[in-house]
Write an enzyme that holds these catalytic residues in place. Structure first.
Site, short mmCIF file in Angstrom:
data_model
loop_
_atom_site.label_atom_id
_atom_site.label_comp_id
_atom_site.label_asym_id
_atom_site.label_seq_id
_atom_site.Cartn_x
_atom_site.Cartn_y
_atom_site.Cartn_z
N GLY A 52 0.93 -1.36 -0.05
CA GLY A 52 0.27 -0.13 -0.04
C GLY A 52 0.83 1.04 0.07
O GLY A 52 0.58 2.03 0.75
N HIS A 53 1.92 1.17 -0.77
CA HIS A 53 2.75 2.35 -0.97
C HIS A 53 3.63 2.11 -2.20
O HIS A 53 3.84 0.95 -2.71
CB HIS A 53 3.79 2.55 0.41
CG HIS A 53 4.67 1.17 0.70
ND1 HIS A 53 5.67 0.78 0.01
CD2 HIS A 53 4.41 0.41 1.86
CE1 HIS A 53 5.96 -0.35 0.55
NE2 HIS A 53 5.19 -0.52 1.64
N ALA A 54 4.60 2.98 -2.34
CA ALA A 54 5.55 3.11 -3.45
C ALA A 54 6.87 3.65 -2.68
O ALA A 54 6.77 4.17 -1.92
CB ALA A 54 5.04 4.09 -4.70
N ARG A 99 2.33 -0.82 -4.86
CA ARG A 99 2.39 -2.27 -4.70
C ARG A 99 1.37 -2.48 -3.58
O ARG A 99 1.45 -1.71 -2.60
CB ARG A 99 3.81 -2.91 -4.44
CG ARG A 99 4.30 -3.03 -3.15
CD ARG A 99 4.97 -1.80 -2.58
NE ARG A 99 5.88 -1.12 -3.51
CZ ARG A 99 7.03 -1.38 -3.59
NH1 ARG A 99 7.66 -2.23 -2.79
NH2 ARG A 99 7.73 -0.60 -4.23
N ILE A 124 6.20 6.39 -0.29
CA ILE A 124 5.13 7.37 -0.82
C ILE A 124 3.78 6.59 -0.15
O ILE A 124 3.41 5.49 -1.02
CB ILE A 124 4.74 7.56 -2.28
CG1 ILE A 124 6.10 8.48 -2.62
CG2 ILE A 124 3.56 8.70 -2.51
CD1 ILE A 124 6.37 8.43 -4.24
#
Ligand code: TYD
Length: 136
Positions: A52-54, A99, A124
């Site tokens: 749940g982030h990049a 992802r 992020i």
């Protein structure tokens, strides 16, 4: 950041096979970054949602050492889901890819090789911020 989900790749990890079993080897030539950190996920509840982030700069190779899970990848335009279920096939995630990881099998162990030490500033964690990052 112009990376797309087409830059994400499955890497085949070389193996040595004999009657005693399989031995998978990762050497510096196997992956396109220098490993600065290794971590692993285990005892993951089957309904867990991870990721749940990049990342802005981080490269990662994600390997299902045991069991399986799904990785949803997004580049701001396209998305795809990859089921990782073989300990000799790792997922190379380049910087600038969102992802989400879920559908963990029981007893799953997820190994992650990363190109830098942990740095929260490289994350992020908000999807709108991710889309803004992709448009800069
Ligand atoms: P996070 O990267 O959000 O986990 P995942 O992507 O697997 O869902 O990290 C979860 C927590 O663990 C967060 O508080 C940061 C911390 N953490 C570290 O301290 N060091 C690390 O190397 C990692 C990956 C996470």
């Amino acid at each position: 950041m112009s990376n797309t989900i087409n830059d994400v790749a499955i890497l085949e990890i070389p193996r040595v096979h004999d009657e005693r079993g399989l031995l998978a080897v990762i050497e510096k030539e196997t992956i396109p970054f220098k490993i600065e950190r290794v971590y692993y996920l285990y005892d993951v509840p089957s309904d867990a949602f991870r990721g749940g982030h990049a990342h802005k700069e981080l490269y990662q190779l994600i390997i299902p050492l045991s069991g399986s899970f799904n990785v949803l990848l997004k580049d701001g335009k396209e998305s795809k889901t990859i089921n990782l279920n073989k300990p000799h096939k790792g997922l190379l995630i380049v910087p600038g890819i969102w992802r989400e990881i879920d559908n963990f099998s029981s007893g799953c162990v997820c190994l992650v090789l990363a190109s830098s030490v942990y740095n929260e500033d490289d994350y992020i964690r908000n999807f709108r911020d991710f889309l803004a990052f992709k448009n800069t």
